[in-house]
Write a protein that holds these residues in place. Structure first.
Motif, PDB file in Angstrom:
ATOM      1  N   VAL A  34       3.417  -8.068   2.124  1.00  0.00           N
ATOM      2  CA  VAL A  34       4.253  -8.032   3.552  1.00  0.00           C
ATOM      3  C   VAL A  34       4.222  -6.770   4.453  1.00  0.00           C
ATOM      4  CG1 VAL A  34       5.102  -9.871   1.479  1.00  0.00           C
ATOM      5  CG2 VAL A  34       5.888  -7.107   1.802  1.00  0.00           C
ATOM      6  N   TRP A  35       3.538  -5.845   3.022  1.00  0.00           N
ATOM      7  CA  TRP A  35       3.289  -4.539   4.682  1.00  0.00           C
ATOM      8  C   TRP A  35       2.190  -4.255   5.288  1.00  0.00           C
ATOM      9  CZ3 TRP A  35       0.201  -0.178   2.738  1.00  0.00           C
ATOM     10  CH2 TRP A  35      -0.287  -0.551   1.764  1.00  0.00           C
ATOM     11  N   GLU A  36       2.601  -3.183   6.181  1.00  0.00           N
ATOM     12  CA  GLU A  36       1.237  -2.407   6.886  1.00  0.00           C
ATOM     13  C   GLU A  36       1.138  -1.410   6.887  1.00  0.00           C
ATOM     14  OE1 GLU A  36       0.673  -4.554   9.615  1.00  0.00           O
ATOM     15  OE2 GLU A  36       2.756  -4.450  10.786  1.00  0.00           O
ATOM     16  N   ILE A  37       0.586  -0.200   7.381  1.00  0.00           N
ATOM     17  CA  ILE A  37       0.485   1.133   7.743  1.00  0.00           C
ATOM     18  C   ILE A  37       0.582   1.167   8.622  1.00  0.00           C
ATOM     19  CG2 ILE A  37      -0.793   3.237   8.114  1.00  0.00           C
ATOM     20  CD1 ILE A  37      -0.140   2.203   4.424  1.00  0.00           C
ATOM     21  N   ARG A  38       1.775   1.867   9.457  1.00  0.00           N
ATOM     22  CA  ARG A  38       2.062   2.371  10.462  1.00  0.00           C
ATOM     23  C   ARG A  38       2.709   3.779  10.671  1.00  0.00           C
ATOM     24  NH1 ARG A  38       4.650  -2.310  14.411  1.00  0.00           N
ATOM     25  NH2 ARG A  38       2.884  -3.786  13.794  1.00  0.00           N
ATOM     26  N   GLY A  39       1.547   4.638  11.905  1.00  0.00           N
ATOM     27  CA  GLY A  39       2.150   6.444  11.975  1.00  0.00           C
ATOM     28  C   GLY A  39       2.446   7.498  10.047  1.00  0.00           C
ATOM     29  N   GLY A  40       1.024   6.330   9.284  1.00  0.00           N
ATOM     30  CA  GLY A  40       1.062   6.667   8.095  1.00  0.00           C
ATOM     31  C   GLY A  40       2.232   6.674   6.900  1.00  0.00           C
ATOM     32  N   GLU A  41       2.360   5.455   7.058  1.00  0.00           N
ATOM     33  CA  GLU A  41       3.990   5.163   6.255  1.00  0.00           C
ATOM     34  C   GLU A  41       3.558   3.344   6.576  1.00  0.00           C
ATOM     35  OE1 GLU A  41       8.037   6.031   7.221  1.00  0.00           O
ATOM     36  OE2 GLU A  41       7.472   6.243   9.321  1.00  0.00           O
ATOM     37  N   LYS A  42       4.069   3.047   4.595  1.00  0.00           N
ATOM     38  CA  LYS A  42       4.036   1.675   4.774  1.00  0.00           C
ATOM     39  C   LYS A  42       5.166   1.242   5.779  1.00  0.00           C
ATOM     40  CE  LYS A  42       1.758   2.114  -0.030  1.00  0.00           C
ATOM     41  NZ  LYS A  42       1.823   1.558  -1.280  1.00  0.00           N
ATOM     42  N   VAL A  43       5.102   0.445   6.212  1.00  0.00           N
ATOM     43  CA  VAL A  43       6.526  -0.475   6.507  1.00  0.00           C
ATOM     44  C   VAL A  43       6.218  -1.784   6.332  1.00  0.00           C
ATOM     45  CG1 VAL A  43       6.497   1.092   8.057  1.00  0.00           C
ATOM     46  CG2 VAL A  43       5.419  -0.602   9.085  1.00  0.00           C
ATOM     47  N   LEU A  44       7.002  -2.957   6.914  1.00  0.00           N
ATOM     48  CA  LEU A  44       7.199  -4.314   6.433  1.00  0.00           C
ATOM     49  C   LEU A  44       6.506  -4.422   7.576  1.00  0.00           C
ATOM     50  CD1 LEU A  44      10.737  -5.716   5.158  1.00  0.00           C
ATOM     51  CD2 LEU A  44       8.615  -5.679   4.576  1.00  0.00           C
ATOM     52  N   LYS A  45       5.846  -5.525   7.837  1.00  0.00           N
ATOM     53  CA  LYS A  45       5.245  -6.135   8.720  1.00  0.00           C
ATOM     54  C   LYS A  45       6.006  -6.934   9.906  1.00  0.00           C
ATOM     55  CE  LYS A  45       0.970  -7.695   6.168  1.00  0.00           C
ATOM     56  NZ  LYS A  45      -0.473  -8.654   6.041  1.00  0.00           N
ATOM     57  N   ARG A  46       5.824  -6.568  10.590  1.00  0.00           N
ATOM     58  CA  ARG A  46       6.448  -7.357  11.991  1.00  0.00           C
ATOM     59  C   ARG A  46       5.467  -9.093  12.813  1.00  0.00           C
ATOM     60  NH1 ARG A  46      10.775  -4.790  13.823  1.00  0.00           N
ATOM     61  NH2 ARG A  46      10.259  -5.821  15.800  1.00  0.00           N
ATOM     62  N   GLU A  47       6.148  -9.228  13.315  1.00  0.00           N
ATOM     63  CA  GLU A  47       4.886 -10.789  14.345  1.00  0.00           C
ATOM     64  C   GLU A  47       5.864 -10.959  15.214  1.00  0.00           C
ATOM     65  OE1 GLU A  47       4.764 -13.998  11.516  1.00  0.00           O
ATOM     66  OE2 GLU A  47       3.070 -13.156  10.574  1.00  0.00           O
ATOM     67  N   ARG A  48       5.487 -11.039  16.564  1.00  0.00           N
ATOM     68  CA  ARG A  48       6.134 -11.498  17.521  1.00  0.00           C
ATOM     69  C   ARG A  48       7.668 -10.280  17.746  1.00  0.00           C
ATOM     70  NH1 ARG A  48       4.355 -15.502  15.703  1.00  0.00           N
ATOM     71  NH2 ARG A  48       5.039 -17.564  15.416  1.00  0.00           N
ATOM     72  N   GLY A  49       7.018  -9.023  17.674  1.00  0.00           N
ATOM     73  CA  GLY A  49       8.207  -8.391  17.703  1.00  0.00           C
ATOM     74  C   GLY A  49       9.523  -8.091  17.026  1.00  0.00           C
TER      75      GLY A  49
END
Length: 106
Positions: A34-49
């Protein structure tokens, strides 16, 4: 007092940083990846914004949502709490109107 109306607007406009407790709570419900790394932090995944859990304009994990989702629009940065007024949020728009109305009557 802020009262979320569960419209899903915030699920489209912001990334959701995750704490390890959030990930564990979601995974305990049998939901993985359910998560991915963005900007060096774990965040919930997003699809189509939007958040991957927003289905038919409703949060699919509302009962065990991440801490940040439960605290929105209140945030803590470097130990300082603040409220971010997302004017695209209908509940915040109503809160601002209520506060302005109350000031007029005081």
């Amino acid at each position: 007092k802020f009262k979320c109306i569960q419209c899903g607007t915030c699920c489209r406009i912001s990334k959701v940083p995750l704490e390890e407790k959030d990930i564990k709570r979601i995974e305990e419900k049998g939901i993985k990846d359910v998560w991915e790394i963005r900007g060096g932090e774990k965040v919930l995944k997003r699809e189509r914004g939007k958040c991957i859990f927003l289905k038919d304009e409703v949060c699919g994990i509302h009962e065990f949502k991440p801490k940040m989702c439960g605290e929105f629009p209140f945030f803590r940065v470097y130990g300082i709490s603040y409220c971010r007024l997302w004017m695209s949020c209908p509940a915040i728009e109503q809160l601002v109107k209520d506060v302005k109305s109350k000031k007029k009557t005081d």
